[in-house]
Design a protein around this motif. Structure first.
Motif, PDB file in Angstrom:
ATOM      1  N   UNK A   1       0.988  -1.219  -0.300  1.00  0.00           N
ATOM      2  CA  UNK A   1       0.074  -0.390  -0.160  1.00  0.00           C
ATOM      3  C   UNK A   1       1.049   1.215   0.020  1.00  0.00           C
ATOM      4  N   UNK A   2       1.982   1.443   1.073  1.00  0.00           N
ATOM      5  CA  UNK A   2       3.046   2.563   1.026  1.00  0.00           C
ATOM      6  C   UNK A   2       3.850   2.524  -0.212  1.00  0.00           C
ATOM      7  N   UNK A   3       4.229   1.744  -1.056  1.00  0.00           N
ATOM      8  CA  UNK A   3       4.383   1.173  -2.088  1.00  0.00           C
ATOM      9  C   UNK A   3       3.704   2.355  -3.569  1.00  0.00           C
ATOM     10  N   UNK A   4       2.306   1.830  -3.042  1.00  0.00           N
ATOM     11  CA  UNK A   4       1.366   2.166  -4.164  1.00  0.00           C
ATOM     12  C   UNK A   4       1.030   3.927  -3.952  1.00  0.00           C
ATOM     13  N   UNK A   5       1.283   3.857  -2.972  1.00  0.00           N
ATOM     14  CA  UNK A   5       0.566   5.491  -2.175  1.00  0.00           C
ATOM     15  C   UNK A   5       2.379   6.971  -3.274  1.00  0.00           C
ATOM     16  N   UNK A   6       3.503   5.401  -3.347  1.00  0.00           N
ATOM     17  CA  UNK A   6       4.962   6.760  -3.634  1.00  0.00           C
ATOM     18  C   UNK A   6       4.734   6.858  -4.591  1.00  0.00           C
ATOM     19  N   UNK A   7       4.070   5.828  -5.755  1.00  0.00           N
ATOM     20  CA  UNK A   7       4.099   5.817  -6.766  1.00  0.00           C
ATOM     21  C   UNK A   7       3.227   6.661  -7.271  1.00  0.00           C
ATOM     22  N   UNK A   8       1.586   6.860  -6.862  1.00  0.00           N
ATOM     23  CA  UNK A   8       0.823   7.672  -7.409  1.00  0.00           C
ATOM     24  C   UNK A   8       1.117   9.153  -7.013  1.00  0.00           C
ATOM     25  N   UNK A   9       1.742   9.188  -6.088  1.00  0.00           N
ATOM     26  CA  UNK A   9       1.534  10.274  -4.781  1.00  0.00           C
ATOM     27  C   UNK A   9       2.312  10.362  -3.903  1.00  0.00           C
ATOM     28  N   UNK A  10       3.880  11.186  -4.727  1.00  0.00           N
ATOM     29  CA  UNK A  10       5.345  10.834  -4.295  1.00  0.00           C
ATOM     30  C   UNK A  10       5.219  13.128  -4.249  1.00  0.00           C
ATOM     31  N   UNK A  11       5.933  12.796  -2.680  1.00  0.00           N
ATOM     32  CA  UNK A  11       5.639  14.497  -2.239  1.00  0.00           C
ATOM     33  C   UNK A  11       6.545  15.127  -1.546  1.00  0.00           C
ATOM     34  N   UNK A  12       7.416  15.787  -2.357  1.00  0.00           N
ATOM     35  CA  UNK A  12       9.221  16.729  -2.399  1.00  0.00           C
ATOM     36  C   UNK A  12       8.300  18.318  -1.910  1.00  0.00           C
ATOM     37  N   UNK A  13       9.528  18.590  -1.124  1.00  0.00           N
ATOM     38  CA  UNK A  13       9.255  19.939  -0.449  1.00  0.00           C
ATOM     39  C   UNK A  13      10.471  21.267  -1.275  1.00  0.00           C
ATOM     40  N   UNK A  14      10.066  21.903  -2.198  1.00  0.00           N
ATOM     41  CA  UNK A  14      11.120  22.813  -2.710  1.00  0.00           C
ATOM     42  C   UNK A  14      11.171  23.869  -2.036  1.00  0.00           C
ATOM     43  N   UNK A  15      12.865  24.342  -2.084  1.00  0.00           N
ATOM     44  CA  UNK A  15      13.104  25.765  -1.570  1.00  0.00           C
ATOM     45  C   UNK A  15      13.976  25.864  -3.213  1.00  0.00           C
ATOM     46  N   UNK A  16      13.148  26.631  -3.388  1.00  0.00           N
ATOM     47  CA  UNK A  16      14.134  27.356  -5.116  1.00  0.00           C
ATOM     48  C   UNK A  16      14.077  26.737  -5.804  1.00  0.00           C
ATOM     49  N   UNK A  17      14.372  27.055  -7.406  1.00  0.00           N
ATOM     50  CA  UNK A  17      14.420  27.232  -8.605  1.00  0.00           C
ATOM     51  C   UNK A  17      16.069  27.618  -8.099  1.00  0.00           C
ATOM     52  N   UNK A  18      16.330  27.247  -9.984  1.00  0.00           N
ATOM     53  CA  UNK A  18      17.236  26.550 -10.707  1.00  0.00           C
ATOM     54  C   UNK A  18      17.461  27.614 -11.848  1.00  0.00           C
TER      55      UNK A  18
END
Length: 408
Positions: free
Chosen positions: A327-344
């Protein structure tokens, strides 16, 4: 009008195209290009990895304008005067055939931007256009003896009947201060086309891994895009990220480039379809290890990292995979979340969202309504496209239209 004097400020794609068109349309005019740097056409030279992505093989203007987060409506009108087909023909008539790559991007068949630079320089010189480098402009003023006086940073002044501003985009509103255009006609600039910095990403060690199809969302907004994603040593890049950065430019600037990015690594499947796919694979490949057997076509290193993230051991077999890590793998595959801090910045290709409002111009000529005799072209306007040759196309189009009308 034999005494017509035209000054073009900015020696980039739009400036050269405007100057060349003006010189061809008004052969008695004296045309001068002023460039603040020591060399001209610098962005043309470096773009497309030094190959120059001249335009895009999208010859239906109704489709072409959909690649511009800003400027779609005025471009629709401007493209009737000079579009991608006209661009291809223009260069081919001057001995520079273009080739189309699988993704629609068009490059000179020589595969080097020098061909485009040489074509523009040769054409400008043949037409007698004066090209002056290291000529920064301090301000432009109306004058009594002629229509305009251009004041250079050196203290020199140049008289002109018409002026074309093609300086490119500026990173800050204050940078537009030297223009005689009313302040209310300038939309504050913010960056467009950039990559995302994710210092806490668990995938930084996977730099260089490309995912052919991912869907990305800016959490808390309606901004989403789908396409190829590239993992980098600082976060995420690739066409889908660049498109998202362009369309969401204002939202991301308002968030100070700190936001949550959601990624669906398998956008062709909904959650139920994904679960069914994994269950079927499990039944048929029960003795195989989860970490080494990827049923979804994802890059193997990414699959291994996703499995590791949800604590699936390297020795775990599909047949023995408990429901919780599945279930965790399915969640990661469809709904990974990342904190963006800035741009390049993307490959030194600085593009802005914002600039001179089209509403302040005659959209058929690109002449200022408030300042007759003052024209604008290129990225100084509030127009920007996604990657793929679209920004150069708007430069050729607006440069051509301004040049065609500047001597009228």
């Amino acid at each position: 009008m034999s005494s017509l004097t035209i000054v073009v400020i900015g020696g980039g794609a739009a400036g050269f195209f405007g100057a060349i068109t003006a010189a061809e349309t008004f052969p008695n005019a004296r045309v001068t290009i002023l460039e603040k740097n020591r060399t001209v056409l610098n962005k043309v030279r470096i773009s497309g990895g030094g190959r120059c992505n001249v335009t895009h093989a999208c010859f239906d203007n109704r489709q072409l304008v959909k690649h511009y987060p800003r400027g779609e409506k005025p471009l629709r009108s401007l493209l009737t005067q000079f579009d991608a087909t006209a661009t291809v023909n223009w260069f081919e008539e001057r001995g520079v055939p273009l080739k189309t790559e699988a993704d629609g991007r068009m490059f000179p068949s020589t595969n080097t931007s020098d061909t485009i630079v040489d074509c523009l320089l040769t054409t400008a010189r043949r037409l007698g256009i004066q090209i002056r480098t290291s000529c920064g402009v301090a301000e432009i003023r109306r004058s009594e003896s002629s229509d305009w006086t251009v004041h250079l940073l050196t203290g020199e002044t140049i008289s002109a009947n018409r002026v074309l501003i093609a300086t490119g985009g500026y990173p800050q509103l204050a940078s537009y201060g030297w223009l005689p255009e009313p302040a209310e006609s300038i939309i504050p600039p913010v960056p467009s086309l950039f990559t995302f910095n994710i210092p806490d990403s668990p995938f930084l060690s996977l730099a260089g891994v490309a995912v052919p199809d991912a869907k990305v969302y800016v959490v808390g907004t309606k901004q989403e895009q789908r396409g190829p994603l590239l993992l980098t040593h600082w976060g995420f890049s690739g066409p889908v990220i660049l498109r998202l950065s362009a369309w969401a430019a204002r939202d991301l600037a308002d968030a100070n480039y700190r936001f949550t990015l959601r990624v669906n690594w398998v956008p062709t499947l909904n959650e139920n379809e994904l679960r069914t796919t994994l269950q079927n694979f499990r039944q048929q490949n029960g003795r195989k290890q989860v970490i080494s057997q990827n049923p979804l076509g994802l890059p193997s290193r990414l699959w291994q990292a996703l499995a590791s993230e949800v604590d699936i051991p390297e020795t775990q077999r599909w047949a023995d995979l408990p429901a919780k890590p599945l279930n965790k793998l399915i969640e990661r595959l469809t709904n990974s979340q990342f904190q963006v801090v800035g741009k390049s910045t993307f490959k030194d290709e600085f593009v802005t969202c914002g600039g001179i409002m089209f509403d302040s111009l005659n959209v058929q000529t690109l002449e200022s309504k408030a300042q007759p005799g003052l024209f604008f072209a290129g990225e100084v306007l509030d127009v920007d496209g996604i990657t793929g040759g679209f920004n150069f196309q708007s430069a050729w189009t607006t440069g051509y239209v301004a040049g065609l009308n500047i001597g009228v």
